[in-house]
Scaffold this motif. Structure first.
Motif, PDB file in Angstrom:
ATOM      1  N   ASN A   1      81.120 -35.141 -48.101  1.00  0.00           N
ATOM      2  CA  ASN A   1      81.620 -34.976 -49.475  1.00  0.00           C
ATOM      3  C   ASN A   1      82.063 -33.544 -49.718  1.00  0.00           C
ATOM      4  O   ASN A   1      83.003 -33.269 -50.461  1.00  0.00           O
ATOM      5  N   TYR A   2      81.380 -32.605 -49.075  1.00  0.00           N
ATOM      6  CA  TYR A   2      81.713 -31.183 -49.246  1.00  0.00           C
ATOM      7  C   TYR A   2      83.105 -30.892 -48.704  1.00  0.00           C
ATOM      8  O   TYR A   2      83.881 -30.140 -49.308  1.00  0.00           O
ATOM      9  N   GLN A   3      83.466 -31.497 -47.551  1.00  0.00           N
ATOM     10  CA  GLN A   3      84.804 -31.277 -46.987  1.00  0.00           C
ATOM     11  C   GLN A   3      85.883 -31.841 -47.912  1.00  0.00           C
ATOM     12  O   GLN A   3      86.927 -31.223 -48.130  1.00  0.00           O
ATOM     13  N   ARG A   4      85.616 -33.037 -48.483  1.00  0.00           N
ATOM     14  CA  ARG A   4      86.588 -33.616 -49.443  1.00  0.00           C
ATOM     15  C   ARG A   4      86.702 -32.737 -50.681  1.00  0.00           C
ATOM     16  O   ARG A   4      87.772 -32.595 -51.267  1.00  0.00           O
ATOM     17  N   PHE A   5      85.543 -32.159 -51.087  1.00  0.00           N
ATOM     18  CA  PHE A   5      85.527 -31.280 -52.264  1.00  0.00           C
ATOM     19  C   PHE A   5      86.513 -30.121 -52.087  1.00  0.00           C
ATOM     20  O   PHE A   5      87.338 -29.836 -52.950  1.00  0.00           O
ATOM     21  N   TRP A   6      86.480 -29.462 -50.901  1.00  0.00           N
ATOM     22  CA  TRP A   6      87.381 -28.321 -50.681  1.00  0.00           C
ATOM     23  C   TRP A   6      88.826 -28.763 -50.465  1.00  0.00           C
ATOM     24  O   TRP A   6      89.769 -28.039 -50.806  1.00  0.00           O
TER      25      TRP A   6
ATOM     26  N   SER B   1      81.931 -10.356 -67.979  1.00  0.00           N
ATOM     27  CA  SER B   1      80.725  -9.860 -68.638  1.00  0.00           C
ATOM     28  C   SER B   1      79.847 -10.984 -69.159  1.00  0.00           C
ATOM     29  O   SER B   1      78.694 -10.762 -69.477  1.00  0.00           O
ATOM     30  N   SER B   2      80.363 -12.221 -69.297  1.00  0.00           N
ATOM     31  CA  SER B   2      79.578 -13.337 -69.850  1.00  0.00           C
ATOM     32  C   SER B   2      79.293 -14.440 -68.855  1.00  0.00           C
ATOM     33  O   SER B   2      78.530 -15.344 -69.162  1.00  0.00           O
ATOM     34  N   SER B   3      79.920 -14.413 -67.655  1.00  0.00           N
ATOM     35  CA  SER B   3      79.742 -15.480 -66.676  1.00  0.00           C
ATOM     36  C   SER B   3      79.588 -14.885 -65.280  1.00  0.00           C
ATOM     37  O   SER B   3      79.804 -13.693 -65.061  1.00  0.00           O
ATOM     38  N   TYR B   4      79.228 -15.762 -64.344  1.00  0.00           N
ATOM     39  CA  TYR B   4      79.138 -15.370 -62.939  1.00  0.00           C
ATOM     40  C   TYR B   4      80.412 -15.856 -62.243  1.00  0.00           C
ATOM     41  O   TYR B   4      80.684 -17.059 -62.207  1.00  0.00           O
ATOM     42  N   VAL B   5      81.202 -14.925 -61.709  1.00  0.00           N
ATOM     43  CA  VAL B   5      82.531 -15.248 -61.191  1.00  0.00           C
ATOM     44  C   VAL B   5      82.606 -14.855 -59.719  1.00  0.00           C
ATOM     45  O   VAL B   5      82.233 -13.742 -59.337  1.00  0.00           O
ATOM     46  N   ILE B   6      83.072 -15.809 -58.896  1.00  0.00           N
ATOM     47  CA  ILE B   6      83.270 -15.551 -57.467  1.00  0.00           C
ATOM     48  C   ILE B   6      84.650 -16.091 -57.090  1.00  0.00           C
ATOM     49  O   ILE B   6      85.043 -17.164 -57.517  1.00  0.00           O
ATOM     50  N   GLU B   7      85.398 -15.327 -56.265  1.00  0.00           N
ATOM     51  CA  GLU B   7      86.690 -15.762 -55.758  1.00  0.00           C
ATOM     52  C   GLU B   7      86.566 -16.091 -54.274  1.00  0.00           C
ATOM     53  O   GLU B   7      85.935 -15.349 -53.502  1.00  0.00           O
ATOM     54  N   TYR B   8      87.170 -17.235 -53.870  1.00  0.00           N
ATOM     55  CA  TYR B   8      87.148 -17.650 -52.470  1.00  0.00           C
ATOM     56  C   TYR B   8      88.597 -17.777 -51.974  1.00  0.00           C
ATOM     57  O   TYR B   8      89.522 -18.040 -52.755  1.00  0.00           O
ATOM     58  N   ASP B   9      88.787 -17.580 -50.668  1.00  0.00           N
ATOM     59  CA  ASP B   9      90.079 -17.968 -50.109  1.00  0.00           C
ATOM     60  C   ASP B   9      90.079 -19.488 -49.946  1.00  0.00           C
ATOM     61  O   ASP B   9      89.088 -20.168 -50.214  1.00  0.00           O
ATOM     62  N   ILE B  10      91.192 -20.046 -49.499  1.00  0.00           N
ATOM     63  CA  ILE B  10      91.300 -21.518 -49.490  1.00  0.00           C
ATOM     64  C   ILE B  10      90.415 -22.148 -48.441  1.00  0.00           C
ATOM     65  O   ILE B  10      90.245 -23.378 -48.417  1.00  0.00           O
ATOM     66  N   ASN B  11      89.791 -21.328 -47.569  1.00  0.00           N
ATOM     67  CA  ASN B  11      88.866 -21.854 -46.560  1.00  0.00           C
ATOM     68  C   ASN B  11      87.421 -21.736 -46.988  1.00  0.00           C
ATOM     69  O   ASN B  11      86.515 -22.103 -46.229  1.00  0.00           O
ATOM     70  N   GLY B  12      87.142 -21.210 -48.209  1.00  0.00           N
ATOM     71  CA  GLY B  12      85.778 -21.139 -48.708  1.00  0.00           C
ATOM     72  C   GLY B  12      85.082 -19.818 -48.444  1.00  0.00           C
ATOM     73  O   GLY B  12      83.884 -19.707 -48.687  1.00  0.00           O
ATOM     74  N   ASN B  13      85.809 -18.785 -47.947  1.00  0.00           N
ATOM     75  CA  ASN B  13      85.187 -17.481 -47.695  1.00  0.00           C
ATOM     76  C   ASN B  13      85.283 -16.614 -48.947  1.00  0.00           C
ATOM     77  O   ASN B  13      86.317 -16.577 -49.624  1.00  0.00           O
ATOM     78  N   VAL B  14      84.184 -15.897 -49.276  1.00  0.00           N
ATOM     79  CA  VAL B  14      84.133 -15.066 -50.473  1.00  0.00           C
ATOM     80  C   VAL B  14      85.037 -13.845 -50.285  1.00  0.00           C
ATOM     81  O   VAL B  14      84.920 -13.122 -49.279  1.00  0.00           O
TER      82      VAL B  14
ATOM     83  N   THR C   1      81.194 -13.913 -46.616  1.00  0.00           N
ATOM     84  CA  THR C   1      80.327 -15.073 -46.352  1.00  0.00           C
ATOM     85  C   THR C   1      81.041 -16.345 -46.791  1.00  0.00           C
ATOM     86  O   THR C   1      81.986 -16.311 -47.582  1.00  0.00           O
ATOM     87  N   HIS C   2      80.543 -17.470 -46.309  1.00  0.00           N
ATOM     88  CA  HIS C   2      81.164 -18.753 -46.646  1.00  0.00           C
ATOM     89  C   HIS C   2      80.415 -19.427 -47.790  1.00  0.00           C
ATOM     90  O   HIS C   2      79.201 -19.213 -47.979  1.00  0.00           O
ATOM     91  N   HIS C   3      81.135 -20.214 -48.554  1.00  0.00           N
ATOM     92  CA  HIS C   3      80.565 -20.920 -49.709  1.00  0.00           C
ATOM     93  C   HIS C   3      79.365 -21.776 -49.332  1.00  0.00           C
ATOM     94  O   HIS C   3      78.417 -21.935 -50.098  1.00  0.00           O
ATOM     95  N   ALA C   4      79.332 -22.318 -48.125  1.00  0.00           N
ATOM     96  CA  ALA C   4      78.272 -23.264 -47.736  1.00  0.00           C
ATOM     97  C   ALA C   4      77.068 -22.574 -47.111  1.00  0.00           C
ATOM     98  O   ALA C   4      76.098 -23.240 -46.761  1.00  0.00           O
ATOM     99  N   ASP C   5      77.103 -21.234 -46.981  1.00  0.00           N
ATOM    100  CA  ASP C   5      76.025 -20.541 -46.251  1.00  0.00           C
ATOM    101  C   ASP C   5      74.658 -20.791 -46.867  1.00  0.00           C
ATOM    102  O   ASP C   5      73.671 -20.945 -46.168  1.00  0.00           O
ATOM    103  N   ASN C   6      74.553 -20.811 -48.205  1.00  0.00           N
ATOM    104  CA  ASN C   6      73.251 -20.934 -48.858  1.00  0.00           C
ATOM    105  C   ASN C   6      73.004 -22.318 -49.454  1.00  0.00           C
ATOM    106  O   ASN C   6      72.080 -22.507 -50.235  1.00  0.00           O
ATOM    107  N   LEU C   7      73.884 -23.298 -49.111  1.00  0.00           N
ATOM    108  CA  LEU C   7      73.710 -24.633 -49.659  1.00  0.00           C
ATOM    109  C   LEU C   7      72.834 -25.481 -48.733  1.00  0.00           C
ATOM    110  O   LEU C   7      72.883 -25.354 -47.502  1.00  0.00           O
ATOM    111  N   GLN C   8      72.021 -26.355 -49.317  1.00  0.00           N
ATOM    112  CA  GLN C   8      71.182 -27.274 -48.565  1.00  0.00           C
ATOM    113  C   GLN C   8      71.830 -28.659 -48.637  1.00  0.00           C
ATOM    114  O   GLN C   8      71.871 -29.278 -49.688  1.00  0.00           O
TER     115      GLN C   8
END
Length: 776
Positions: free
Chosen positions: A707-712, A658-671, A692-699
């Motif tokens: 760096n994104y691959q190392r991040f995951w 109720s106070s934050s924006y929460v999203i759960e992903y599998d270990i491959n980055g899919n919502v 959808t994938h975590h990177a779909d809307n990222l520029q």
């Protein structure tokens, strides 16, 4: 006889003729289109303004609903307590909410005896617990209701059977001991467990605030706004005498308006009020999960709209005509500028034929205009150009000190070359200044990037975080001494300013310092939320008041760390040299970034504290349960303890949702899951996001992808990550401060990733607007 036409006249006749024809056609077309275009823009602005204020009203009511939901969720495990414990805990919570929110008239909860008392056999009967304000005093009420059966026509019975939230239509109420009638509404949130209606929680809210808010909505002269509830009751109106009356008996075309708003959330029309024609736009909105819709309408006089259209049309025509006149003058000036040097060159070159003439370089031109005269003069000038060419070559090599003698006092070309040298010298100076400015801008941008990286790390501990910032900031701006003060609001009744970290002369100093708000320069800086810069500091100031040691620099800078006008602390810097403006601007910008990060850090710390308190409470409850059930087998006790912890954790998760924006992903980055707060923010449906994938809307650039691959990979290895990211969804760009936490199974294997995000888009947009305005 050959007819000669001057080049200037040729240019003017050709260009001005074409320009007049084009402008005439443009003015004719634009004049016919500007009226309709302007009217549509004004209507769209009125609709957008209506929607904006409707959202503001919705947000204020949503806040009250969220408080009621949090209160209801807090009793989800009520079955573990006795009826008296439930009543006691309920009264304690109601008292705290009423005390902290004096704007709420009353806070109440109705518990079904069937839910809390195992010995209660009837499906009806309830106890209502209330705290209400009467004559400035907080009064407690405890009432037994419906003991002989439910009132099937009451709102309570409807909510009980439908198990839904509600925003009650406005009603007049007079509290005991007061002759004042109050128009109020009630917010109702049910507690449903295992499909069983257990209790109803709610607040009674006075609607005077919305009357004040609606009175301030005036996008145009003589315009006004109206707020209407679900059943058509007028909640707010410029004429306070009609507040609380049904709209269809007061508003012109009221029945039609209410009928259309039930079909659609937006409705616009024209109405006549006291012989004046008005354009009216309505926008509807729902609050939380309640089905009731409220409606906000803005009325704008048509004569005001027509006045705007006439004014803009007149201005447009004047601008077009003025543009034609200016263009004609510019064309004339250009033509004059093109021909004038040629005419001058002809006269000057004839006078400057003082040097040696080479007959082989003479020109033969018979064009019949000024060019022919130029050719004749050039034939005379050829020999005199040698000295000029030599001087020009030296200038071209960068030798701005080369000597040059004009051919005569009337040597215009020689004078121009000397002026060119002056211009080059000036350009060189300008270039050096430009490079200096670029260096400052680069320093500023690199600093922002550097501290953005610093702010992303080591922000779980405020002391280490503060020292890391002041250490790097003092060095980066070449200051002598630096300190960070933060506002300690752990006790709302005793807020004070606390020295968190200092840095001076290449060593870390630990000093405990507590300052009251408004005390000294630091306290004044917090209270006024304004930067303080002093270049004449009294001798001994630092030793006596600053707390920065025994050195005595000559300049002192205090910058409030604030975001959205909320001050979180103060950066104090001192130096033996003046602190330049661009460094002050940089420190101010970093202060805003620090404030935003501190806000997030405090939220994380509070969240961690809540989790720790939950853990302690779970352990206490487990110990009590173990004592009550000491004759049960150990396995059964362990299982029940686990169930209690799971339920407690679920309540905390609900509060977090109720106070934050929460999203759960599998270990491959899919919502795999997303909470309602995030869906409401982005305007998306759950089915549009799940999968959808975590990177779909990222520029991302190529380097960022690596760096994104190392991040995951780090997340899959169990490393918690904190990031600030931009996401584009539905044509909108959002900026979030995000925390990514790996979730383990019973074998300590990462099975999914939990992201908790906070939206800072409005803050970033404000900063961009400030930069644009400053750039202008």
């Amino acid at each position: 006889m050959k007819i000669r036409m001057r080049l200037r006249l040729k240019l003017l006749l050709a260009i001005i003729s074409v320009t007049i024809i084009i402008f005439w056609a443009s003015i004719s077309f634009l004049t016919n289109s500007v009226d309709e275009f302007t009217r549509n823009n004004i209507h769209n602005y009125i609709k957008a303004t209506t929607e904006k204020y409707a959202n503001e009203i919705r947000v204020t009511l949503d806040g009250k609903f969220n408080m009621a939901k949090a209160l209801a969720h807090g009793f989800y495990n009520y079955s573990e307590y006795t009826p008296e414990q439930i009543k006691s805990n309920t009264l304690n919570h109601l008292y705290g909410i009423a005390l902290e929110n004096p704007d709420i008239l009353s806070v109440w909860a109705s518990w079904e005896y069937k839910a809390i008392d195992p010995n209660w056999e009837n499906p009806y009967g309830r106890v209502r617990l209330t705290y209400l304000w009467e004559n400035g005093e907080l009064k407690k009420l405890e009432e037994d209701l419906n003991l002989d059966g439910d009132n099937t026509k009451s709102l309570y019975y409807i909510l009980k059977t439908q198990k839904r939230e509600a925003l009650v239509d406005p009603y007049w109420f007079t509290y005991t001991g007061s002759n004042k009638k109050v128009l109020e509404t009630s917010i109702c949130v049910p507690l449903v467990k295992d499909s069983l209606f257990s209790a109803l929680f709610g607040f009674d809210i006075e609607l005077t605030y919305y009357q004040k808010l609606v009175n301030e909505i005036k996008p145009y002269n003589n315009s006004f706004a109206v707020l209407i509830s679900e059943n058509g009751t007028i909640v707010a109106h410029p004429d306070s005498s009609v507040v609380g009356i049904f709209a269809d008996s007061v508003l012109q075309n009221g029945k039609l308006i209410l009928s259309e708003l039930k079909k659609d959330n937006e409705f616009s029309t024209n109405v006549i009020i006291e012989n004046n024609n008005y354009y009216v736009s309505f926008s509807s909105f729902k609050i939380s999960n309640a089905p009731e819709k409220w409606h906000l309408g803005i009325y704008v006089p048509e004569d005001v709209i027509e006045g705007q259209i006439v004014y803009l049309t007149r201005i447009s025509r004047m601008v077009m005509l003025l543009g034609l006149l200016i263009l004609a003058l510019i064309i004339w000036f250009i033509a004059f500028s093109i021909t004038r040097p040629l005419v001058k060159a002809t006269n000057v070159l004839s006078d400057l034929s003082l040097g040696k003439i080479d007959p082989t370089k003479k020109l033969s031109i018979n064009s019949g205009d000024e060019i022919e005269d130029i050719g004749n003069s050039i034939n005379i000038l050829i020999d005199s150009l040698d000295k000029t060419a030599h001087f020009a070559k030296e200038i071209g090599k960068g030798n701005l000190n080369a000597s040059y003698q004009k051919l005569s006092d009337n040597d215009v070309l020689g004078e121009a070359l000397l002026e060119m040298r002056k211009s080059l010298e000036h350009a060189k100076k300008i270039d050096e200044e430009r490079k200096l400015e670029e260096s400052k801008n680069r320093w500023f941008n690199e600093g922002v990037a550097k501290f953005a990286e610093i702010l992303r790390r080591n922000n779980d501990d405020l002391a280490d975080f503060s020292y890391d910032i002041i250490y790097n900031l003092t060095k980066y701006v070449d200051a002598t001494i630096g300190a960070i003060f933060l506002i300690n609001d752990d006790d709302p009744q005793d807020k004070f300013i606390e020295l968190m970290a200092t840095y001076a002369y290449e060593r870390r100093k630990y000093e405990e310092k507590k300052i009251n708000i408004g005390e000294g320069l630091v306290g004044r800086c917090v209270q006024e939320a304004e930067t303080i810069y002093m270049t004449e500091v009294p001798k001994g100031y630092f030793k006596i008041a600053s707390g920065l040691g025994e050195q005595e620099p000559s300049t002192l800078l205090l910058v409030p760390m604030k975001v959205n006008d909320v001050v979180f602390g103060v950066i104090e810097m001192a130096s033996f040299e003046p602190i330049e403006d661009y460094k002050i601007n940089f420190i101010t910008k970093i202060g805003e970034n620090i404030a935003a990060t501190i806000s997030s850090v405090k939220i994380n710390i509070k969240t961690a504290k809540l989790l720790e308190e939950s853990k302690l409470k779970s352990e206490e409850l487990a110990a009590q349960e173990e004592e009550m059930r000491q004759n049960m087998e150990e396995l059964q006790a362990t299982q029940e303890e686990s169930a209690r912890k799971s339920a407690e954790m679920q309540s905390l998760i609900n509060a977090l949702h109720s106070s934050s924006y929460v999203i759960e992903y599998d270990i491959n980055g899919n919502v795999i899951n997303v909470n309602e707060a995030y869906l409401a923010l982005t305007g998306q449906n759950e089915k549009d996001i799940i999968g959808t994938h975590h990177a779909d809307n990222l520029q991302m650039t190529e380097e960022q992808k690596s760096n994104y691959q190392r991040f995951w990979q780090d997340l899959r290895n169990g490393i918690i990550k904190k990031e600030t990211s931009k996401v584009s969804i539905g044509g909108k760009t959002f900026t979030f401060i995000e925390t990514y936490s790996p979730i383990y199974d019973e074998n300590r294997k990462v099975i999914k990733i939990l992201k908790i995000a906070h939206n800072i888009t409005d803050f970033i947009n404000e900063e961009n607007d400030k930069r644009k305005k400053k750039g202008k």
